[in-house]
Each structure stands twice: as C-alpha cells, then as structure tokens.
Design an enzyme around this catalytic site. Structure first.
Site, PDB file in Angstrom:
ATOM      1  N   CYS A   1       0.815  -1.222   0.000  1.00 49.95           N
ATOM      2  CA  CYS A   1       0.000   0.000   0.000  1.00 49.95           C
ATOM      3  C   CYS A   1       0.846   1.268   0.000  1.00 49.95           C
ATOM      4  O   CYS A   1       0.628   2.179  -0.790  1.00 49.95           O
ATOM      5  CB  CYS A   1      -0.969  -0.007   1.181  1.00 49.95           C
ATOM      6  SG  CYS A   1      -0.212   0.014   2.829  1.00 49.95           S
TER       7      CYS A   1
ATOM      8  N   HIS B   1      -2.573   0.798   6.987  1.00 52.18           N
ATOM      9  CA  HIS B   1      -2.946   0.731   5.569  1.00 52.18           C
ATOM     10  C   HIS B   1      -3.224   2.137   5.065  1.00 52.18           C
ATOM     11  O   HIS B   1      -3.705   3.004   5.808  1.00 52.18           O
ATOM     12  CB  HIS B   1      -4.188  -0.136   5.380  1.00 52.18           C
ATOM     13  CG  HIS B   1      -4.571  -0.309   3.928  1.00 52.18           C
ATOM     14  ND1 HIS B   1      -3.695  -0.794   2.986  1.00 52.18           N
ATOM     15  CD2 HIS B   1      -5.732  -0.045   3.258  1.00 52.18           C
ATOM     16  CE1 HIS B   1      -4.301  -0.841   1.799  1.00 52.18           C
ATOM     17  NE2 HIS B   1      -5.528  -0.379   1.927  1.00 52.18           N
TER      18      HIS B   1
ATOM     19  N   GLU C   1      -6.076   1.352  -4.442  1.00 54.82           N
ATOM     20  CA  GLU C   1      -5.270   0.812  -3.357  1.00 54.82           C
ATOM     21  C   GLU C   1      -4.568  -0.474  -3.756  1.00 54.82           C
ATOM     22  O   GLU C   1      -5.002  -1.208  -4.639  1.00 54.82           O
ATOM     23  CB  GLU C   1      -6.149   0.516  -2.133  1.00 54.82           C
ATOM     24  CG  GLU C   1      -7.203  -0.555  -2.379  1.00 54.82           C
ATOM     25  CD  GLU C   1      -7.968  -0.947  -1.125  1.00 54.82           C
ATOM     26  OE1 GLU C   1      -7.464  -0.724  -0.005  1.00 54.82           O
ATOM     27  OE2 GLU C   1      -9.090  -1.485  -1.266  1.00 54.82           O
TER      28      GLU C   1
END
Length: 280
Positions: free
Chosen positions: A97, A156, A168
């Site tokens: 990420c 995240h 993402e």
C-alpha cells in the site's frame, strides 16, 4: 495495505496471498483501469497527477514490501512472517500500500517525497491538511491519502479518487484496484499532501532511531524510524547531552506530527538546525 531490509519487519506491511502468476490478465486490468481516474473536481494539479500515476498501476500485483527499493517503483516482495498467504510475494513484482503511494507522489512531485511506511506517510511533514474519520468523504479531494489504524499505528493507506472511490494495493493475492472507501472499522481519517515542501522539513538518518516523550533518552520512547524519514521540526532546544555514532550534541528537536522529541544527532543538518526557532 512501509530502506527494504529494515522496513520488511514492520507490521504496516500486510496481506494475504494466493496465485503465482506475475502479470494481470489483460481483460481484467483493462476493465479495472477504466474505473480508475480523477472522479471529482477541486484537487491540485499534483494530486491529480498522483491519481493518474497510481491508476496506471491497476492490475499490478500487491506484494508485501513491494515498492520500497532505493528508488520509487515496483519491486519483488517478501514473505510476511505473520501471513502464510504471502508465500508467493517474492515472485511478484509490484507494490504494497505505501509503496504505491510513494510511487504515485514521486511521479507527481518529483524526487521521493513520501518514503517509509503507511504510518510515516500519513504523518508526513508534506501534509498540509487533515480530516477526521467522523468527517467521512465529504471534504475530501482526489489525491488525498486515506488511512486505517490509529494515530499511533497506521497499517494501511490508499489514494482517494473522489465519488467515494479509492485506488489501493490492499493485500497479498490481489492486484492494485479501485475500491469503495471503507469508512467503518478502524478508518482513521485522511491527509492532503502539499504540492511543495513544507518549511522546516528535514530528513532523519540512521536505522532504528527512536523519538522520546521528553528531550531525554531516559524518557519513554514514542516512535521508531526504521530508516531515513522526512520530518517537520517545529522548534529545538538545549537539553540532555547525547553521544551516539561518533557525535555529541545537547540539541533536541520537537516533531509535532509525532508529538515527541529527537536528538539533533539523527537529523541531517547542522548541530543546531538552521532556520528552526528555539522552543519556549
């Protein structure tokens, strides 16, 4: 959902894995790419460029630790010791990420403005505006960084597209994709990246460097920098004298994004930082 040898131990790299293929099926990547792009007006040119750069990676593998090489860009991943599903990540060229966010903003702004993991990126000194979880997506613009976790441990991060959508790199076994923004669970809020370097920005150096509650090595540790990280220094003061790595200095800097202090030994610059005021 962030140098590589050091960051590979961080819990901010997460994921579950599966197949071993190294390229996205053309139809799948093409269909997903059609949904990725700036979905709302009002963002800066830099933010829109970051969105476009991230969307170009649609269909690329998520891979744990991917994107954290010497320069921004896809790298082969690593096995997450806590996640058996990441077993094939060393065979996959891609991003985790924060690796994707790093790459997108390096393309947009030049240089390497967002190194480090998801936590470091969310608290970057390049941030010029923040939004709480309670505000939802209402005030957000394309290019804003969405974060999950807590103020002390973001695990995240994703890039907002507008219209309730985000791009993402989510977890092992999946590819970079467009998703609906997940406002429940441990969604922590969003941050907007400034198009230019924020005044008072410096880089740390060294590995496993800790900040402290007070300008003293005897005070509780607050945050660990696994490697060089951009930080904003609000002010500095003379306090406990520290000797480390061949240097001695009694100057300490206050880092407002982390709410803690770091000895100036581990900040690149003069022993007493130029242009930084003295703390009251």
């Amino acid at each position: 959902m962030a140098a590589v040898a050091v960051l590979s131990l961080l819990a901010t790299w997460e994921g579950t894995g599966g197949a071993t293929a190294t390229a996205a099926p053309a139809a799948t990547a093409s269909q997903a790419a059609g949904a990725c792009g700036v979905q709302a007006p009002g963002a800066s040119a830099a933010a829109e460029a970051a969105v476009r750069a991230a969307c170009e990676q649609i269909g690329v593998w998520y891979t744990w630790g991917g994107g954290h090489g010497p320069q921004p860009g896809p790298t082969y991943g690593q096995v997450d010791p806590s996640d058996p599903d990441s077993a094939h990540d060393p065979e996959r060229l891609g991003f985790d990420c924060s690796g994707l966010v790093r790459y997108a903003y390096a393309r947009a702004l030049g240089g390497d403005p967002l190194p480090g993991n998801a936590h470091h990126q969310f608290h970057s000194p390049h941030t010029n505006e923040r939004f709480t979880a309670a505000q939802g997506t209402g005030p957000l613009l394309p290019g804003d960084l969405l974060a999950w976790g807590s103020a002390g441990s973001v695990h995240h991060i994703a890039i907002y597209l507008g219209a309730g959508k985000m791009v993402e790199a989510r977890e092992s076994g999946t590819r970079i994709t467009v998703s609906d923004v997940r406002l429940g669970g441990d969604y922590a809020g969003a941050a907007r990246i400034a198009p230019a370097t924020t005044p008072g920005t410096f880089s740390t150096w060294g590995a496993d460097v800790w900040t402290h509650e007070e300008p003293s090595t005897g005070s509780p540790r607050v945050h660990r920098f696994p490697g060089p990280t951009s930080v904003r220094v609000e002010c500095q003061k003379h306090a406990e004298t520290v000797t480390a790595d061949g240097y001695t200095n009694d100057a300490w800097s206050y880092l407002p994004e982390y709410g803690s202090w770091i000895t100036n030994i581990y900040i690149k610059g003069a022993a007493w930082l130029d242009g930084v005021p003295t703390c009251p």
